[in-house]
Write a protein that holds these residues in place. Sequence first.
Motif, PDB file in Angstrom:
ATOM      1  N   ALA A 279       0.834  -1.202   0.000  1.00  8.54           N
ATOM      2  CA  ALA A 279       0.000   0.000   0.000  1.00  8.54           C
ATOM      3  C   ALA A 279       0.866   1.249   0.000  1.00  8.54           C
ATOM      4  N   GLU A 280       1.970   1.207   0.733  1.00  5.12           N
ATOM      5  CA  GLU A 280       2.877   2.358   0.775  1.00  5.12           C
ATOM      6  C   GLU A 280       3.574   2.557  -0.568  1.00  5.12           C
ATOM      7  N   GLU A 281       3.965   1.442  -1.201  1.00  2.88           N
ATOM      8  CA  GLU A 281       4.650   1.519  -2.493  1.00  2.88           C
ATOM      9  C   GLU A 281       3.670   1.710  -3.645  1.00  2.88           C
ATOM     10  N   ARG A 282       2.380   1.479  -3.401  1.00  5.43           N
ATOM     11  CA  ARG A 282       1.346   1.538  -4.428  1.00  5.43           C
ATOM     12  C   ARG A 282       1.677   0.630  -5.609  1.00  5.43           C
ATOM     13  N   SER A 283       2.139  -0.565  -5.269  1.00  8.05           N
ATOM     14  CA  SER A 283       2.504  -1.535  -6.302  1.00  8.05           C
ATOM     15  C   SER A 283       1.276  -2.178  -6.933  1.00  8.05           C
TER      16      SER A 283
END
Length: 397
Positions: free
Chosen positions: A225-229
């Motif tokens: 979620a932080e990397e928006r992968s």
Amino acid sequence: SSPTVRFANGKLQRPDSLRFTVYRSQDTAHPRKKHRRILVSETERLCYVGHNFGSEVMKCNSLCRYFVGVLDKNSGQMEVYNAEIFNMQPLLSDNPLPDDTKDYQTKSYREKMDLCIEAFGTSKQKRALSSRRMNAVGTDIVSTAVTKAAANVIDAKGVTALVQDVAQDDVQNISAFLPPCHEDADSPEHVYKFEDILSPAEYEALRVPAAALASITTEELAKKAEERSHCSFVLEELKFLPTDEKSRDHKARCLWFLDTLIKFSRLKVIKKKHPMGPECPHIISRKLMKNFSSLTYNDGSIQNLISASMKAKITAYVIALALHINNFQTDLTVLQNDMKLSETRILDIAKALRLRVSKAKGGPGLEDEHNHKLGTLSLPLPSQKAPEGQRKRRKMN
């Protein structure tokens, strides 16, 4: 250089009676155009014109050099001058070179440029000019014909019938990009069958790449979620994976393919053989290239690209798959943001899929969580209507 002439249609009986006029190009700064000449001669019956440039120029001028010798009979000495051969062609025109310049002054800028191209333009420019003149059609004639044809159609069919035909065309155009719809289905899951979205072989190929999603931990999900992968829809659904192993694996495969579809829709020109990376199964890559991209010819090679119509098709399949994931009710606003579409566009596609659209509150943490559109697939299916934007844009009075 001294101009030397030959006549294309025979020999002159009285060559001494001719007078010649030479016209030079005024573009002295151009390395090629500054040497351009036009030689003009007039007899009692015909006018003759020769050029040292263009398609009618004699090839011998570029293959060898010519000279003219002038012999002084008194001294017996000869002076030699460079010569250039002009092939004189008869000009069949009533007034090839009008002396009156008033007509020229009244011409438009385009007409003056056309005259310059005829006289000093390159072969490419002359071909373009000829093509433009051949394709030119009187605007008034076309306008009159179109107006008359439209009036005849309206008189024969009526405005109401034409509006209905336009609406039906809009429905058929967008329906060409939708998954197969089974209107006689007895339950929502059979309206858009899962096998029409993913074949059994394609579904089986997703087992390996989707395994990472099926076994994802809370820490890994937070990192993704932080990397928006992954797209927002997938990240939100991964929070609610079933505990049952078979159901968990099924949802993970669906989410992996949905995420791949959305990422594929963001491409414009596809230059790689495997645009979604080596981890994407070959059968899935082939499906994406064959079913969700268009072929185009560019710079001497064939390329795949994601056209507007293909993006609409991808959107329709993403919505259909999201319905299967979410028990046939899904948040259209989240998908809209993931696919970077306007609200009008995704609502048009949702209505073409025969969904009922309502307002709803989005999940916590989502953008604009208080104004979301919810799409629901339920029986009986609503009647299919033309997209709002298309109907307004093409409305007839």
